[in-house]
Design a protein around this motif. Structure first.
Motif, PDB file in Angstrom:
ATOM      1  N   ARG A   5       9.139  40.502  45.180  1.00 18.16           N
ATOM      2  CA  ARG A   5      10.149  39.650  44.322  1.00 18.16           C
ATOM      3  C   ARG A   5      10.807  40.677  43.391  1.00 18.16           C
ATOM      4  O   ARG A   5      10.305  40.919  42.268  1.00 18.16           O
ATOM      5  CB  ARG A   5       9.511  38.346  43.828  1.00 18.16           C
ATOM      6  CG  ARG A   5      10.559  37.405  43.123  1.00 18.16           C
ATOM      7  CD  ARG A   5      10.050  36.209  42.841  1.00 18.16           C
ATOM      8  NE  ARG A   5      10.936  35.175  42.177  1.00 18.16           N
ATOM      9  CZ  ARG A   5      11.931  34.311  43.138  1.00 18.16           C
ATOM     10  NH1 ARG A   5      11.517  34.439  44.403  1.00 18.16           N
ATOM     11  NH2 ARG A   5      12.633  33.620  42.446  1.00 18.16           N
ATOM     12  N   ARG A   7      14.673  41.464  41.201  1.00 22.99           N
ATOM     13  CA  ARG A   7      16.118  41.040  40.990  1.00 22.99           C
ATOM     14  C   ARG A   7      16.467  42.160  40.193  1.00 22.99           C
ATOM     15  O   ARG A   7      16.371  42.269  39.021  1.00 22.99           O
ATOM     16  CB  ARG A   7      15.918  39.752  40.156  1.00 22.99           C
ATOM     17  CG  ARG A   7      15.610  38.483  41.004  1.00 22.99           C
ATOM     18  CD  ARG A   7      14.289  38.422  41.485  1.00 22.99           C
ATOM     19  NE  ARG A   7      13.421  38.102  40.263  1.00 22.99           N
ATOM     20  CZ  ARG A   7      13.018  37.141  39.647  1.00 22.99           C
ATOM     21  NH1 ARG A   7      13.783  35.848  40.101  1.00 22.99           N
ATOM     22  NH2 ARG A   7      12.390  36.902  38.587  1.00 22.99           N
ATOM     23  N   THR A  63      16.045  38.676  46.699  1.00 19.07           N
ATOM     24  CA  THR A  63      16.263  37.278  47.024  1.00 19.07           C
ATOM     25  C   THR A  63      17.637  36.806  46.651  1.00 19.07           C
ATOM     26  O   THR A  63      17.972  36.945  45.221  1.00 19.07           O
ATOM     27  CB  THR A  63      15.394  36.383  46.522  1.00 19.07           C
ATOM     28  OG1 THR A  63      14.965  36.510  45.123  1.00 19.07           O
ATOM     29  CG2 THR A  63      13.813  36.584  47.259  1.00 19.07           C
ATOM     30  N   ARG A  65      20.145  33.544  45.808  1.00 19.19           N
ATOM     31  CA  ARG A  65      20.009  32.325  45.264  1.00 19.19           C
ATOM     32  C   ARG A  65      21.100  31.566  45.002  1.00 19.19           C
ATOM     33  O   ARG A  65      22.143  32.075  44.769  1.00 19.19           O
ATOM     34  CB  ARG A  65      19.007  32.603  43.989  1.00 19.19           C
ATOM     35  CG  ARG A  65      19.680  32.649  42.843  1.00 19.19           C
ATOM     36  CD  ARG A  65      18.738  32.930  41.560  1.00 19.19           C
ATOM     37  NE  ARG A  65      17.601  32.269  41.466  1.00 19.19           N
ATOM     38  CZ  ARG A  65      16.735  32.559  40.495  1.00 19.19           C
ATOM     39  NH1 ARG A  65      16.782  33.422  39.737  1.00 19.19           N
ATOM     40  NH2 ARG A  65      15.562  31.587  40.430  1.00 19.19           N
ATOM     41  N   ILE A  92      16.750  38.869  51.452  1.00 20.37           N
ATOM     42  CA  ILE A  92      16.244  37.592  51.843  1.00 20.37           C
ATOM     43  C   ILE A  92      17.664  36.608  51.429  1.00 20.37           C
ATOM     44  O   ILE A  92      18.132  36.590  50.246  1.00 20.37           O
ATOM     45  CB  ILE A  92      14.974  37.045  50.971  1.00 20.37           C
ATOM     46  CG1 ILE A  92      13.912  38.161  51.041  1.00 20.37           C
ATOM     47  CG2 ILE A  92      14.648  35.795  51.225  1.00 20.37           C
ATOM     48  CD1 ILE A  92      13.335  38.220  52.357  1.00 20.37           C
ATOM     49  N   ALA A  94      20.139  33.214  50.840  1.00 26.95           N
ATOM     50  CA  ALA A  94      19.949  32.044  50.345  1.00 26.95           C
ATOM     51  C   ALA A  94      20.881  31.033  50.987  1.00 26.95           C
ATOM     52  O   ALA A  94      21.944  31.753  51.743  1.00 26.95           O
ATOM     53  CB  ALA A  94      20.536  31.876  48.812  1.00 26.95           C
ATOM     54  N   ASN A 119      15.474  32.284  51.382  1.00 22.51           N
ATOM     55  CA  ASN A 119      14.800  31.924  50.045  1.00 22.51           C
ATOM     56  C   ASN A 119      15.358  30.379  49.950  1.00 22.51           C
ATOM     57  O   ASN A 119      16.580  30.190  49.840  1.00 22.51           O
ATOM     58  CB  ASN A 119      15.327  32.884  48.993  1.00 22.51           C
ATOM     59  CG  ASN A 119      14.777  32.411  47.957  1.00 22.51           C
ATOM     60  OD1 ASN A 119      13.715  32.032  47.505  1.00 22.51           O
ATOM     61  ND2 ASN A 119      15.755  32.607  46.701  1.00 22.51           N
ATOM     62  N   GLU A 121      15.099  27.424  47.069  1.00 27.70           N
ATOM     63  CA  GLU A 121      14.608  27.035  45.580  1.00 27.70           C
ATOM     64  C   GLU A 121      15.129  25.688  45.160  1.00 27.70           C
ATOM     65  O   GLU A 121      16.109  25.249  44.553  1.00 27.70           O
ATOM     66  CB  GLU A 121      15.230  27.987  44.772  1.00 27.70           C
ATOM     67  CG  GLU A 121      15.085  29.450  44.757  1.00 27.70           C
ATOM     68  CD  GLU A 121      15.511  30.478  44.024  1.00 27.70           C
ATOM     69  OE1 GLU A 121      16.199  29.997  42.890  1.00 27.70           O
ATOM     70  OE2 GLU A 121      14.878  31.584  43.727  1.00 27.70           O
ATOM     71  N   ILE A 151      10.906  31.479  52.188  1.00 28.06           N
ATOM     72  CA  ILE A 151      10.223  31.653  50.629  1.00 28.06           C
ATOM     73  C   ILE A 151      10.759  30.423  50.009  1.00 28.06           C
ATOM     74  O   ILE A 151      11.866  30.004  49.849  1.00 28.06           O
ATOM     75  CB  ILE A 151      10.625  33.011  50.202  1.00 28.06           C
ATOM     76  CG1 ILE A 151      10.270  34.093  50.893  1.00 28.06           C
ATOM     77  CG2 ILE A 151      10.155  32.997  48.263  1.00 28.06           C
ATOM     78  CD1 ILE A 151      11.073  34.747  51.833  1.00 28.06           C
ATOM     79  N   MET A 153      10.378  28.698  46.341  1.00 27.00           N
ATOM     80  CA  MET A 153      10.118  28.569  45.037  1.00 27.00           C
ATOM     81  C   MET A 153       9.478  27.590  44.485  1.00 27.00           C
ATOM     82  O   MET A 153      10.081  26.363  44.300  1.00 27.00           O
ATOM     83  CB  MET A 153      11.528  29.087  43.866  1.00 27.00           C
ATOM     84  CG  MET A 153      10.922  29.361  42.539  1.00 27.00           C
ATOM     85  SD  MET A 153      12.169  29.982  41.473  1.00 27.00           S
ATOM     86  CE  MET A 153      13.224  28.349  41.306  1.00 27.00           C
ATOM     87  N   SER A 185       6.617  31.501  46.309  1.00 30.58           N
ATOM     88  CA  SER A 185       6.984  32.252  45.206  1.00 30.58           C
ATOM     89  C   SER A 185       6.314  31.562  43.778  1.00 30.58           C
ATOM     90  O   SER A 185       6.618  30.294  44.041  1.00 30.58           O
ATOM     91  CB  SER A 185       8.129  32.812  45.300  1.00 30.58           C
ATOM     92  OG  SER A 185       9.244  31.507  44.920  1.00 30.58           O
ATOM     93  N   CYS A 239       8.197  40.210  40.207  1.00 26.46           N
ATOM     94  CA  CYS A 239       9.014  39.334  39.710  1.00 26.46           C
ATOM     95  C   CYS A 239       9.950  40.056  38.691  1.00 26.46           C
ATOM     96  O   CYS A 239      10.455  39.189  37.743  1.00 26.46           O
ATOM     97  CB  CYS A 239       8.401  38.123  38.856  1.00 26.46           C
ATOM     98  SG  CYS A 239       9.446  36.572  38.853  1.00 26.46           S
TER      99      CYS A 239
END
Length: 278
Positions: A5, A7, A63, A65, A92, A94, A119, A121, A151, A153, A185, A239
């Motif tokens: 993970r 970013r 990822t 998002r 990954i 979204a 991903n 979330e 994945i 969240m 995650s 992260c």
């Protein structure tokens, strides 16, 4: 090492809350007992790559998002970052689950670009939902049918309140889609015991506590699981930028795992899941 993970300070990530509100980010980092990464402070990709090299991170999972609150990052932006740094990152994808057909098209397009997972979330979507919301079920079914890791969240600030992290919602998904490989995650934190019980009873569930592992309540339980029944389904992640890649990696390497288990936690589990770097 594969960091599951990351970013990075590039493209759409620079418009997310992690980079637009550095005070908030740094407060989280210091609450963990860590200091902000120089690359995050400077918003520098060059510094991040140097920090990854110093940490022994050979590959970072990025990822995309969809989120109004945290800030969205498009699949196209992630693809550009991956392309600009060959061999250093893996994407990954979204999706927006409110349009099922468009979401499936987005997954297909992302796979064609070399993305390795999806991903989701749920609590961070413009209209928050729980992981077992039936609007997500066609996405799960497609990913299960096509052997695509998902994945989810579920942990930390996963939604408007703590209930969005409660593992029972993901447990229902894991039961309904037993062949779907699901990565949690943020590790279901703070519901550590419940998340680990879910992984104990559902062999398709992987746990990645990332920043919520570092000296946090529940750390010992995560580590006991990682050294035993979860040794093949625990995924190392920093992260970043909420935790610095190098300091986190240096700390993790000193944990009391056997060499065989450590290699699984920091590399092989993620490599097998994503089909990379074996």
């Amino acid at each position: 090492m594969i960091d599951f993970r990351v970013r990075p300070p590039a493209k759409g990530f620079l418009n997310t809350i992690m980079y637009t509100d550095s005070a908030r980010r740094n407060r989280y980092t210091r609450q963990l007992g860590l200091e902000p990464a120089p690359s995050a402070e400077a918003k520098s990709m060059d510094l991040l790559l140097k920090e990854m090299d110093a940490a022994g991170i050979t590959l970072g999972a990025i990822t995309a998002r969809v989120s109004d609150y945290f800030g969205s990052v498009s699949n196209a932006d992630v693809a550009e970052i991956v392309k600009a740094h060959p061999g250093r990152f893996v994407g990954i994808a979204a999706i927006d689950p409110t349009n099922r057909k468009a979401a499936i098209r987005d997954i297909e397009q992302a796979l064609a670009l070399g993305f390795k997972g999806v991903n989701i979330e749920p609590g961070a979507y413009p209209s928050p939902m729980y992981p077992d919301d039936r609007r997500l079920y066609p996405i799960y079914a497609y990913c299960e049918d096509h052997n695509i890791p998902v994945i989810i969240m579920s942990g930390g600030n996963a939604g408007p309140d703590m209930s969005y992290s409660f593992p029972v919602h993901t447990d229902r998904v894991a039961a309904d889609f037993p062949q779907l490989r699901i990565v949690i995650s943020h590790g279901g934190w703070p519901w550590v015991q419940q998340a680990l019980h879910m992984a104990f009873r559902r062999e398709n569930v992987y746990i990645s506590p990332d920043m919520y592992l570092y000296q946090m309540p529940g750390m010992d339980e995560y580590l006991k699981a990682a050294g035993s029944f979860l040794s093949e389904r625990f995924l190392y992640a920093s992260c970043y930028p909420l935790a610095p890649v190098k300091d986190y990696a240096d700390w993790f390497r000193k944990l009391p795992f056997s060499p065989e288990v450590m290699e699984r936690l920091v590399h092989r589990n993620a490599a097998e899941l994503l089909g990379v770097g074996l």
